[in-house]
Motif scaffolding. Sequence first.
Motif: not given
Length: 305
Positions: A232-258
């Motif tokens: 998983y050590a590639h640029p796509g991982t960082a991009r996906r995690l950035t959006v995952l954190d944004e959506v988690a903040a918007e929903t009030g959920a954890t990364r795992n829940q999203v």
Amino acid sequence: MTIVLGALAFGTRIDEAQSFDLLDQYLDLGGTWIDTADNYAFWLHPSGLGGQSETVIGRWLSKRPGARERVRISTKGGAMGFPDNADGLSAGALTAAFAASLERLQTDRVELYWAHIEDRSVPLLETVTTLGGFVADGRAARLGVSNHPSWRVALARQLASDHGLAGYSAIQLRWSYLQPLPGVGLPQSAHVHAGPETFDFLRAHEGVELWAYNTLLDGGYTRADRPLPDAYAHPGTARRLTVLDEVAAETGATRNQVVLSWLSGGPLPILPIVGVTTAAQVTEAMGARDVVLTAGQRARLDQAA
């Protein structure tokens, strides 16, 4: 949304009392599916043999009147003794494995029975006929196949149809939001990762579900002590995690829940399996059912790669 309880660690990594507590909690929170296998977890047990998870589940069912009618059991056969002496998918091996699973589970039936790993030493029709017989005699309601390529699943389904037998209606493969680099080995070499061909297959075969395992990457989304594998050590991982954190903040959920909401709420039938060893993990996973992603959030997550 259906969250499947992965019971791999029951009876080995966690003891019977802890396992009972987690099963009780899952049932109390409205859980309906328990997924196990006859070889769980041979690599964690001094005997080098499996059966511990099924045995614990069977004991739990025997001590909880009415629980069997509230939960559906999913178990697998064919990989006892893996990797060097796997029992395989012959008629004799499957017949013996299934009978032993039912005995350990203390039940006369399961709602879903899986061919666990490939066995190309056995004619596919032999495997298909044997598994179809389990449905015909009422001991299995449905059949599934894990860690097989799509073309073998399609061929098995056609053979079953040609012979008037029940065919596979579920595929179990490794799948999560983050994606490994193609061709890079995963930590568990026997595991097969879903890919574009898998989803092409699902779109073309209505009524077939994907049961996704390793959905939370062994804690890799949230635990510093569980780093992501090198694949998983590639640029796509960082991009996906950035959006995952944004959506988690918007929903009030954890990364795992999203991640679980993203997996199960899309256009294709995907049931995420979550392996648990603590009460907090059960609570978090079942809480994902309350996380509803908007079309825009889902599109952002999809497009992040």
